[in-house]
Design a protein around this motif. Structure first.
Motif, PDB file in Angstrom:
ATOM      1  N   ARG A 168      60.057  21.442  55.599  1.00  0.00           N
ATOM      2  CA  ARG A 168      61.010  22.164  54.768  1.00  0.00           C
ATOM      3  C   ARG A 168      61.979  21.168  54.151  1.00  0.00           C
ATOM      4  N   ASN A 208      65.703  20.541  52.265  1.00  0.00           N
ATOM      5  CA  ASN A 208      67.050  21.112  52.227  1.00  0.00           C
ATOM      6  C   ASN A 208      67.894  20.359  51.199  1.00  0.00           C
ATOM      7  N   THR A 235      71.012  19.456  48.748  1.00  0.00           N
ATOM      8  CA  THR A 235      72.454  19.666  48.894  1.00  0.00           C
ATOM      9  C   THR A 235      73.098  20.159  47.607  1.00  0.00           C
ATOM     10  N   THR A 237      64.293  29.812  50.027  1.00  0.00           N
ATOM     11  CA  THR A 237      63.738  29.417  51.321  1.00  0.00           C
ATOM     12  C   THR A 237      62.222  29.365  51.272  1.00  0.00           C
ATOM     13  N   ASP A 262      63.376  19.081  57.293  1.00  0.00           N
ATOM     14  CA  ASP A 262      63.079  19.483  58.666  1.00  0.00           C
ATOM     15  C   ASP A 262      61.588  19.309  58.883  1.00  0.00           C
TER      16      ASP A 262
END
Length: 179
Positions: free
Chosen positions: A46, A48, A50, A67, A167
């Motif tokens: 995954r 992420n 910012t 997501t 992740d």
């Protein structure tokens, strides 16, 4: 009143089994040996970003959420070996110096033969591996935090773009193909 009590018991039972099912049972000794050997592969599951502009754009697309878009297929890795660092990660965010002709250089795709690795272990037993490639212009540092169960959190700090994190999990390197 009895209906509410039974409903609370049912919800508690469901949450209990959900939390038990979500635990990953990785071996901490295997994780420690991978980190100590400094030969492992981080598999990103995954991304992420910012940058809230990117997240807002992804949320504005019809019939999707950010997501779901940021779930990666597992082909994105950071492979650390004794003599080579190979990084293949996507990038979602703002680039300050984009290249217009070669769009593959807008993601993190490079091989480094000159890099330094610093590793430490915190009080909880999690490993923090800091990789600093010396022969790559746009990447300042890659920080990989590896938990006891093999799950990992990687962040990439760059000179020409906003930071991003991933992740995933760590595993043993696959053998290199013979030349």
């Amino acid at each position: 009143m009895k209906k509410y009590i039974s409903l609370i018991y049912i919800l508690g039972f469901i949450f209990f089994f959900q939390s038990c099912a979500s635990q990953n049972t990785g071996d901490s000794k295997t994780t420690d040996s991978l980190i100590n050997s400094q030969e492992f592969t981080f598999h990103a599951e995954r991304a992420n970003p910012t940058n809230y502009d990117v997240i807002n754009i992804m949320n504005s697309m019809p019939n999707s959420t950010s997501t779901r878009i940021l779930q990666l297929n597992g082909n994105y890795t950071v492979e650390l070996r004794k003599n080579k660092l190979e990084v293949t990660l996507p990038y979602f965010g703002r680039l300050f110096n984009p290249t217009y002709g070669n769009t593959s250089s807008n993601s993190y795709r490079f091989t480094s033969k000159d890099y330094t690795v610093n590793k430490s272990q915190n009080k909880k037993g999690n490993w923090i591996v800091r990789v600093k490639p010396n022969d790559v212009n746009n990447v300042d540092e890659i920080i990989i935090e590896v938990y006891k169960n093999g799950k990992a959190f990687t962040s990439v700090r760059s000179n020409d773009r906003q930071p991003i994190s991933y992740d995933g999990f760590v595993s043993k390197n696959e053998p290199e193909p013979a030349p």
